[in-house]
Design a protein around this motif. Structure first.
Motif, mmCIF file in Angstrom:
data_model
loop_
_atom_site.group_PDB
_atom_site.id
_atom_site.type_symbol
_atom_site.label_atom_id
_atom_site.label_comp_id
_atom_site.label_asym_id
_atom_site.label_seq_id
_atom_site.Cartn_x
_atom_site.Cartn_y
_atom_site.Cartn_z
ATOM 1 N N VAL A 6 46.606 -5.751 26.698
ATOM 2 C CA VAL A 6 47.674 -5.131 27.473
ATOM 3 C C VAL A 6 49.020 -5.522 26.870
ATOM 4 N N ILE A 7 49.854 -4.514 26.641
ATOM 5 C CA ILE A 7 51.181 -4.714 26.055
ATOM 6 C C ILE A 7 52.211 -4.118 26.998
ATOM 7 N N ARG A 8 53.233 -4.901 27.330
ATOM 8 C CA ARG A 8 54.343 -4.356 28.102
ATOM 9 C C ARG A 8 55.241 -3.550 27.158
ATOM 10 N N HIS A 9 55.764 -2.439 27.661
ATOM 11 C CA HIS A 9 56.679 -1.608 26.875
ATOM 12 C C HIS A 9 57.865 -2.416 26.339
ATOM 13 N N ALA A 10 58.494 -1.917 25.292
ATOM 14 C CA ALA A 10 59.709 -2.524 24.748
ATOM 15 C C ALA A 10 60.845 -2.403 25.772
ATOM 16 N N LEU A 51 45.446 3.627 25.417
ATOM 17 C CA LEU A 51 45.881 4.164 26.710
ATOM 18 C C LEU A 51 47.345 3.814 26.933
ATOM 19 N N THR A 52 48.021 4.629 27.728
ATOM 20 C CA THR A 52 49.397 4.311 28.092
ATOM 21 C C THR A 52 49.687 4.772 29.512
ATOM 22 N N SER A 53 50.604 4.071 30.134
ATOM 23 C CA SER A 53 51.182 4.512 31.397
ATOM 24 C C SER A 53 51.833 5.878 31.179
ATOM 25 N N PRO A 54 51.916 6.701 32.232
ATOM 26 C CA PRO A 54 52.583 7.996 32.074
ATOM 27 C C PRO A 54 54.099 7.897 31.937
ATOM 28 N N LEU A 55 54.691 6.734 32.218
ATOM 29 C CA LEU A 55 56.148 6.611 32.169
ATOM 30 C C LEU A 55 56.641 6.585 30.722
ATOM 31 N N GLY A 56 57.794 7.202 30.501
ATOM 32 C CA GLY A 56 58.297 7.417 29.157
ATOM 33 C C GLY A 56 58.468 6.161 28.337
ATOM 34 N N ARG A 57 58.914 5.063 28.952
ATOM 35 C CA ARG A 57 59.149 3.835 28.182
ATOM 36 C C ARG A 57 57.849 3.268 27.603
ATOM 37 N N ALA A 58 56.744 3.459 28.310
ATOM 38 C CA ALA A 58 55.450 3.010 27.801
ATOM 39 C C ALA A 58 54.915 3.985 26.756
ATOM 40 N N ARG A 59 55.030 5.283 27.029
ATOM 41 C CA ARG A 59 54.536 6.279 26.069
ATOM 42 C C ARG A 59 55.279 6.168 24.743
ATOM 43 N N GLU A 60 56.597 5.949 24.808
ATOM 44 C CA GLU A 60 57.379 5.840 23.577
ATOM 45 C C GLU A 60 57.017 4.573 22.807
#
Length: 199
Positions: A6-10, A51-60
């Protein structure tokens, strides 16, 4: 055992300003993209399911870390909702008597901002995702959020969030879990450094 990293978004501008983001869809911005580009994931993870969360900061973040891959959107990885507190600073809420922040924070897994979610509810929506991953048996990287990582960590360790965590989950790191056959997580390795950023 199935492995889940699991990685938290930047970081976003709201992270820098210490504002609660929750479901608010804040993008990375130029600085966050630079941080994400400075990260490197372990080579063996490049072939794992993404896999990624649907939120933009995670997708990016996922797109920057895995430029040759297309991530599968997993709604269960969305950040915990902070309801009416989104956009506000926790430090400000703690000195606002009407917010009852201190009383809410003492609830641990049952903490909930007005109109938001609790960590226990995040665990409940993670459970079927973890069970599916375990059943499919594919090692997976998930790009998600801080509160989701903490809820998963609590699920894996029995931490009730009533005190400091046994080990602090650091930003700019990945956290690796083993999933049992039923999806129950166990800590494999925490705080695997990705680079110089402080996501």
């Amino acid at each position: 055992m199935t492995l889940l990293a699991v990685i938290r978004h930047a970081p976003t501008a709201w992270n820098r300003e210490k504002r609660l983001q929750g479901h608010t869809d804040i993008g990375l911005g130029a600085e966050g993209r630079i941080v994400a580009a400075s990260w490197q994931v372990p080579r063996e993870w490049q072939g794992w399911r993404l896999l990624t969360s649907p939120l933009g900061r995670a997708r990016e973040t996922a797109a920057i870390l895995f430029p040759e891959r297309e991530a599968e959107i997993e709604p269960g990885l969305r950040e915990m909702s902070f309801g009416a507190w989104e956009g506000r600073r926790l430090a400000d809420l703690r000195v606002d008597p009407g917010a009852e922040a201190a009383e809410r924070e003492q609830l641990g897994l049952d903490f909930r901002a007005p109109g938001g979610e609790s960590p226990r509810e995040v665990q409940a929506r993670l459970a079927p995702v973890l069970a599916r991953l375990a059943a499919e048996g594919l090692d997976t990287v998930a790009v998600s959020h801080k509160a989701v990582s903490r809820a998963l960590y609590a699920l894996a360790t029995g931490w009730r969030m009533l005190e400091k965590p046994p080990i602090k989950l650091k930003d700019g790191c990945a956290h690796l879990f083993d999933l049992a056959a039923d999806g129950s997580p166990r800590v494999a390795e925490l705080n695997i450094r990705l680079g110089s950023g402080d996501g």
